[in-house]
Write an enzyme that holds these catalytic residues in place. Structure first.
Site, PDB file in Angstrom:
ATOM      1  N   ASP A 478       0.828  -1.206   0.000  1.00 20.24           N
ATOM      2  CA  ASP A 478       0.000   0.000   0.000  1.00 20.24           C
ATOM      3  C   ASP A 478       0.867   1.264   0.000  1.00 20.24           C
ATOM      4  OD1 ASP A 478      -2.355   1.449   0.123  1.00 20.24           O
ATOM      5  OD2 ASP A 478      -3.173   0.279   1.779  1.00 20.24           O
ATOM      6  N   ASP A 548     -10.675   1.828  -3.439  1.00 25.67           N
ATOM      7  CA  ASP A 548     -11.221   1.576  -2.105  1.00 25.67           C
ATOM      8  C   ASP A 548     -12.741   1.570  -2.130  1.00 25.67           C
ATOM      9  OD1 ASP A 548      -8.970   1.134  -0.675  1.00 25.67           O
ATOM     10  OD2 ASP A 548      -8.822   3.131   0.203  1.00 25.67           O
TER      11      ASP A 548
HETATM   12  C1  GLA Z   1      -5.765   1.630   2.172  1.00 27.72           C
HETATM   13  C2  GLA Z   1      -6.150   0.468   1.296  1.00 27.72           C
HETATM   14  C3  GLA Z   1      -7.175  -0.374   1.982  1.00 27.72           C
HETATM   15  C4  GLA Z   1      -6.617  -0.879   3.285  1.00 27.72           C
HETATM   16  C5  GLA Z   1      -6.165   0.292   4.144  1.00 27.72           C
HETATM   17  C6  GLA Z   1      -5.417  -0.168   5.366  1.00 27.72           C
HETATM   18  O1  GLA Z   1      -6.827   2.510   2.315  1.00 27.72           O
HETATM   19  O2  GLA Z   1      -6.594   0.925   0.062  1.00 27.72           O
HETATM   20  O3  GLA Z   1      -7.562  -1.455   1.158  1.00 27.72           O
HETATM   21  O4  GLA Z   1      -5.544  -1.757   3.032  1.00 27.72           O
HETATM   22  O5  GLA Z   1      -5.306   1.165   3.422  1.00 27.72           O
HETATM   23  O6  GLA Z   1      -4.967   0.879   6.135  1.00 27.72           O
END
Ligand code: GLA
Length: 748
Positions: A478, A548
């Site tokens: 990420d 997301d």
């Molecule tokens: C980001 C990612 C999510 C998740 C969060 C965790 O927003 O896109 O899928 O992994 O971080 O903190």
């Protein structure tokens, strides 16, 4: 022979079955551009394609060449400062303050295959017969700089990979202030510009506008390619549709700051350039050193936007993405993020994983929260396991997940640090921050200085230690904030203009190190969803978390938009709980899956919270995906109905041999008493009959010419109440339907 050099005319013709690209050595020794488009037959010379009719009030670069002005000349890699006043491809700042240069042809080479460059992502070939590479060397006598322009023409894919390399063979240090990866000067401006824009959770929406005189541009200055503007642009003719017409694609194989622009000049010439964003870019080129630009992939299709996308899908999926997972159907996964956030124990995680195993999931992914003293405000940078959550370490959990018959995957965010972390307390100098200025926080975190190899090493060693002994099959990498106050304490003042680029090179180097250590890993890149979704990332991570936003209706759009420039196998798509956590909408679990099937499929919820009936549905979904993922993830994808401009959306995949297809049809907001619906299918064999869901039989020709005729409840609202034989395909808001077509061969 995809590259021909015509010695007499000093022209290069690059071609394959679909495209031709012609360039020449101009009368002043620089390089000019003659043609880029649909394949044309070769000729000894195309010099007549160069505009020579004189325009008044212009200036000539050389006294000896009246009637020749760079202002009116289509060029290969133009500079600014003499007689061309348009956007240049490069700029070199010299010790005396001058920016003028004059790169003239020196030599060239044509070789089979494509040279490898280790430190940056790039397209590649698997055998020398797949492509030819032309390298043209030009030199500037005053600075002593050599410029090498590279072109790799793929034989079977309609694509040319381009980049530029500057080598300082002079005696003075120079500063490269702009180094675009390519320039294309089209002779006219009859183009529509398509970009894929948005923001966090609404990534890659197609936007189209007609080019007009002046500059049309997209860019990122966020330190990552961004969800705001994706580093992918299409130039298409106004009459180009999904099914026909010319379309040119440009992908930047890079994950940092970029600029893509088209400048239409007063004579209707369109100059397209793409490369590292020149803002805040300044590379010190000391004698003996080279700077290689990242690669741009030019793709062309005379068969409309679907034709362009299919060509791109093949290119990115098979000649940019690498590794053992490249050609493998992706595991059905279950991720705990939306189920638990950071609050979990080993037992609560195993509880979720157990249910996953029961429904047939193949990979369990532990998301954020397993390391350091992790909260929303702390822990990033400390990659040691939090024993209060996982008393038996990563290995302990991985073993137990494996014992359930599942592979194990884990989340990391290696480029980040919280101020409240052991790493930051020990090494405050490890962050990107400008001295004496305040540091902006994003998601309560700071960005580590990955332009400093020591920082990259530190993170690498921490990760390897915490993974010790654990059987990890997948990593979700990420990156949850943009870079601000960009300044590295590792580099001197006169190299701060290199930090953004060196940062991304540091990211790439960590990917390489981890892949070298764990060659069987499946990486999924992520940046708050799709904020770093680009061709560069695909070189390391063959799939990316698409967005997301997991709401089925939003995902329908985001995945539709993504499909213009990226293959179906390249994005993670999960069924999540309802009401949806991002938009609060409730959609049927069938529709959530019918959208997510078109991607690297999985679940993002605690399946224990579903009813028994829903669990049975989930089991059937997992089974369906396992049966059809080869077709869906590696078949030929067609966009059929645009959900951005229709109440409905539709797409389909067709097997390479046309024997099978799956169509997805989706209802957004229902309407009453609407017009009749036909979904014009594509890519079928017109001479074959197809059985639809084991029931109807229709001709491939009719399905494409007349279309599939779904029974749409919106055409008759009362039908929603009376559907005794279950023949209504779309019943109301958020409904959807998959059609499975199987060819009945040689019916005649
Ligand atoms: C980001 C990612 C999510 C998740 C969060 C965790 O927003 O896109 O899928 O992994 O971080 O903190």
């Amino acid at each position: 022979m995809p590259v021909i050099f015509h010695e007499g005319a000093k022209e290069f013709h690059l071609f394959n079955q679909t495209l031709s690209y012609v360039l020449n050595v101009l009368p002043n020794g620089q390089l000019g551009q003659l043609y880029y488009g649909k394949r044309i037959r070769d000729r000894a010379s195309f010099s007549y394609l160069m505009e020579t009719s004189c325009r008044p009030i212009s200036s000539w670069p050389m006294k000896e060449l009246p009637n020749f002005s760079l202002e009116f000349t289509r060029q290969e890699y133009p500079s600014f400062g003499t007689t061309d006043f348009r956007q240049p491809a490069f700029e070199i700042n010299q010790p005396n303050g001058s920016h003028i240069s004059n790169f003239v042809y020196l030599s060239h080479s044509i070789t089979a295959g494509k040279p490898d460059w280790a430190h940056m992502p790039h397209s590649y070939v698997e055998s020398p017969e797949e492509a030819q590479t032309l390298e043209i060397v030009l030199a500037d006598a005053v600075t002593g700089v050599e410029l090498t322009l590279s072109y790799t023409v793929f034989e079977q894919i309609s694509a040319i990979a381009r980049s530029a390399k500057f080598t300082n063979k002079g005696t003075d240090p120079l500063r490269l202030e702009r180094a675009m990866s390519l320039c294309v000067d089209f002779p006219d401006d009859d183009f529509e510009w398509m970009q894929f824009s948005g923001a966090w959770a609404r990534e890659r929406a197609p936007k189209v506008r007609k080019l007009e005189m002046g500059v049309t541009a997209i860019e990122s200055m966020r330190g990552h390619s961004s969800s705001h503007e994706n580093p992918f642009v299409i130039l298409k003719r106004p009459n180009t549709t999904e099914a026909s017409g010319d379309a040119y694609g440009f992908h930047f194989v890079y994950s940092g700051n970029f600029l893509a622009q088209a400048e239409v000049d007063t004579f209707n010439v369109t100059r397209f350039t793409m490369g590292i964003n020149p803002r805040q870019f300044s590379w010190k080129l000391t004698p003996g050193e080279s700077f290689q630009t990242p690669e741009v992939l030019m793709t062309f299709s005379p068969d409309g936007l679907n034709g362009l996308s299919q060509n791109i899908h093949t290119l990115l999926r098979t000649r940019v993405a690498r590794g053992p997972w490249r050609d493998q159907p992706r595991p059905v996964l279950l991720n705990n993020w939306e189920a638990t956030g950071m609050e979990f124990t080993e037992e609560s995680i195993l509880n979720i994983a157990r249910k996953g195993a029961e429904v047939g999931v193949e990979l369990f992914v532990l998301d954020d929260g397993w390391f350091g003293h992790r909260t929303e405000f702390s822990g990033l940078g400390d990659w040691y396991v939090d024993k209060s959550k996982l008393p038996n370490g990563v290995k302990g959990l991985a073993d137990k997940v494996n014992a359930l018959g599942l592979k194990f995957g884990i989340w990391i965010e290696p480029e980040m640090v919280n101020e409240d972390s052991d790493l930051y307390r020990a090494h405050p100098e490890y962050v990107l921050a400008t001295p004496q200025r305040s540091m902006s926080l994003g998601r309560s975190q700071l960005v580590l200085d990955f332009s400093n190899p020591e920082v990259v090493d530190c993170i690498y060693h921490q990760l390897v230690e915490s993974f010790e002994g654990a059987n990890i099959s997948y990593i979700k990498w990420d990156m949850n904030r943009s870079i601000t106050e960009c300044y590295s304490r590792h580099w001197p003042a006169d190299q701060q203009g290199e930090v953004y680029h060196r940062y991304i090179l540091g990211v790439y180097s960590l990917y390489e190190k981890l892949l070298a250590k764990y060659p069987h890993l499946l990486f999924e890149s992520c940046s708050s969803g799709g904020c770093r979704f680009d061709a560069g990332m695909l070189y390391y991570a063959p799939q990316a978390w698409c967005s997301d936003d997991t709401d089925a209706m939003q995902r329908l759009r985001i995945q539709y938009g993504s499909s213009y420039g990226y293959p179906i196998s390249s994005w993670g798509a999960h069924v999540s709980e309802c009401p949806n956590q991002q938009v609060g909408r409730s959609t049927p679990i069938e529709t959530r899956a019918n959208v997510a099937f078109f991607g690297a499929f999985g679940y993002e919820m605690d399946l224990n919270e579903l009813t028994d009936e829903e669990i049975e549905v989930v089991k059937r979904q997992v089974q369906f995906m396992k049966e059809h993922r080869q077709l869906i993830q590696f078949g030929t994808f067609y966009r059929l109905m645009n959900p951005y401009t229709n109440d409905k959306g539709a797409w389909m995949v067709v097997a390479p041999d046309q024997s099978e297809a799956i169509v997805g049809l989706y209802q957004q907001m229902n309407q009453v008493n609407t017009g009749f619906l036909q979904v014009h299918l594509q890519g079928l064999n017109p001479d074959w009959d197809y059985e639809i869901d084991g029931k109807l039989v229709r001709g491939g020709d009719e399905l494409m010419s007349f279309g599939l005729m779904p029974q749409d409840a919106s055409a008759h609202p009362l039908a929603m109440l009376f559907d005794p034989d279950g023949s209504i395909d779309l019943m109301g808001d958020y409904d959807s339907k998959l059609y499975h077509l199987k060819a009945i061969h040689h019916g005649s």
